[in-house]
Write a protein that holds these residues in place. Structure first.
Motif, PDB file in Angstrom:
ATOM      1  N   LEU A   1       3.572  10.988   2.235  1.00 17.40           N
ATOM      2  CA  LEU A   1       3.470  10.707   3.672  1.00 17.40           C
ATOM      3  C   LEU A   1       4.679  11.226   4.427  1.00 17.40           C
ATOM      4  CD1 LEU A   1       2.125   7.051   3.488  1.00 17.40           C
ATOM      5  CD2 LEU A   1       0.827   9.159   3.827  1.00 17.40           C
TER       6      LEU A   1
ATOM      7  N   GLY B   1       0.791  -1.218   0.000  1.00 12.27           N
ATOM      8  CA  GLY B   1       0.000   0.000   0.000  1.00 12.27           C
ATOM      9  C   GLY B   1       0.827   1.273   0.000  1.00 12.27           C
ATOM     10  N   TYR B   2       2.138   1.139  -0.166  1.00 12.11           N
ATOM     11  CA  TYR B   2       3.037   2.288  -0.196  1.00 12.11           C
ATOM     12  C   TYR B   2       3.776   2.341  -1.528  1.00 12.11           C
ATOM     13  CZ  TYR B   2       2.446   2.255   4.864  1.00 12.11           C
ATOM     14  OH  TYR B   2       1.926   2.270   6.124  1.00 12.11           O
TER      15      TYR B   2
ATOM     16  N   ARG C   1       4.942   7.493  -0.297  1.00 18.74           N
ATOM     17  CA  ARG C   1       3.595   7.959  -0.652  1.00 18.74           C
ATOM     18  C   ARG C   1       2.621   6.825  -0.408  1.00 18.74           C
ATOM     19  NH1 ARG C   1       3.544  12.599  -3.603  1.00 18.74           N
ATOM     20  NH2 ARG C   1       5.562  13.316  -4.319  1.00 18.74           N
ATOM     21  N   ASP C   2       1.349   7.172  -0.231  1.00 14.22           N
ATOM     22  CA  ASP C   2       0.345   6.123  -0.113  1.00 14.22           C
ATOM     23  C   ASP C   2      -0.012   5.628  -1.516  1.00 14.22           C
ATOM     24  OD1 ASP C   2      -1.514   7.914  -1.227  1.00 14.22           O
ATOM     25  OD2 ASP C   2      -2.531   8.285   0.671  1.00 14.22           O
ATOM     26  N   SER C   3      -0.888   4.648  -1.599  1.00 14.58           N
ATOM     27  CA  SER C   3      -1.218   4.035  -2.882  1.00 14.58           C
ATOM     28  C   SER C   3      -1.891   5.001  -3.850  1.00 14.58           C
ATOM     29  CB  SER C   3      -2.095   2.809  -2.671  1.00 14.58           C
ATOM     30  OG  SER C   3      -3.299   3.186  -2.035  1.00 14.58           O
TER      31      SER C   3
END
Length: 66
Positions: A33, A8-9, A26-28
């Protein structure tokens, strides 16, 4: 530049980037982040990375990807 999607990253880094050594996380969906030092496993700019992200970074280091 390197980029890995896992758990998910999105983890991105640039060869020859400015010190200290770090990766961008970063997130998905692409939302930034924070940045993490893969040598110390600590977030930069007072960011505390989630434990599952630390495990992912450790895994990437073991695989020789970072």
């Amino acid at each position: 530049m390197g980029r890995v999607r896992r758990g998910g990253y999105i983890v991105t880094w640039w060869i020859g980037d400015h010190p200290p050594r770090h990766v961008h996380v970063r997130d998905s969906k692409g939302k930034s982040l924070g940045r993490l030092n893969p040598d110390t496993m600590q977030g930069l700019e007072d960011w505390t990375p989630p434990k599952n992200l630390v495990r992912i970074i450790e895994e990437l280091k073991r695989e020789g990807r970072l």
